[in-house]
Design an enzyme around this catalytic site. Sequence first.
Site, short mmCIF file in Angstrom:
data_model
loop_
_atom_site.label_atom_id
_atom_site.label_comp_id
_atom_site.label_asym_id
_atom_site.label_seq_id
_atom_site.Cartn_x
_atom_site.Cartn_y
_atom_site.Cartn_z
N TYR A 136 0.84 -1.21 0.00
CA TYR A 136 0.00 0.00 0.00
C TYR A 136 0.87 1.25 0.00
O TYR A 136 0.61 2.20 -0.75
CB TYR A 136 -0.93 -0.01 1.21
CG TYR A 136 -1.83 1.21 1.28
CD1 TYR A 136 -2.79 1.43 0.31
CD2 TYR A 136 -1.70 2.13 2.31
CE1 TYR A 136 -3.62 2.54 0.36
CE2 TYR A 136 -2.52 3.25 2.37
CZ TYR A 136 -3.48 3.45 1.39
OH TYR A 136 -4.29 4.55 1.45
N LYS A 138 1.04 4.36 -2.81
CA LYS A 138 0.80 5.76 -2.50
C LYS A 138 2.05 6.62 -2.73
O LYS A 138 1.95 7.80 -3.04
CB LYS A 138 0.27 5.91 -1.07
CG LYS A 138 -1.15 5.38 -0.90
CD LYS A 138 -2.13 6.09 -1.83
CE LYS A 138 -3.56 5.63 -1.64
NZ LYS A 138 -4.51 6.35 -2.51
#
Length: 263
Positions: free
Chosen positions: A163, A167
């Site tokens: 994740y 990002k």
Amino acid sequence: MSVFNTSRLEGKTVLITGASAGIGAATAILFARTGANLVLLARRAENLKAVKAKAEEAYKAVGKEGKVVTLAVDVTKTEDLDSILEKTEGLQVDILVNNAGMVRGKEQVGADEDINVMFSTNVLGLIHLTQIFVREFKKRQAGTIINLGSIAGREPYSGGSIYCATKHALSAFNGALLRELVNTPIRVVEIQPGMVETEFSIVRFRGDKAAADEVYKGLQPLVAEDIAEEIVWCASRPPHVNIAQLFVLPVNQATPVLAYKQT
């Protein structure tokens, strides 16, 4: 002059991905209160219908009019994205809000399926849709792109390797795009929230609501409406003002792993 001059948004058209719940839904309803038209994208068509109804109620509540178009779209499928411009029912998009995003699991080594869906949603789909609208905005010499990043794009943390990677990629893309469009009137914005309590964490914990609730226990996290306000505020700035990056935390959070929780 009001610092939250939403009159600049009246009659504009906003396209929001991931609009069926959470931040996306809250953003749609708040934009409706400004009198903006809406193009709402998500996979869950039934949820989109409910958000559309709430947006239409929001128009009535403030005495404004607007059009709401809902499109059942999977942002991981380029064929879905490539047909969007043909399906906006005559609305010309002025503001793109790339809100769709997800995380699955906290394993240090994730399954390939989880890795692929996170990158396809958070990075590849976002980039593909953004490129479509960059071309459109260049033709018109106007437009605003708002990308929903995360604190995870500023600082990596254990249990979030994939994740965080997605990002960080989003943040790098946003920063490069900002520089590439510096000779145009197109605005490029990244909003980086900290802890926001939505169904996002339930997805991360694979449907385990108790585990998701534990993340926020002992502090007051942000909620979807908090981030919706920041998105609408950024979009409502005067045309010569660009909020390039906005980092938003609950008051008791300082980093991804440093938060004060009352016991």
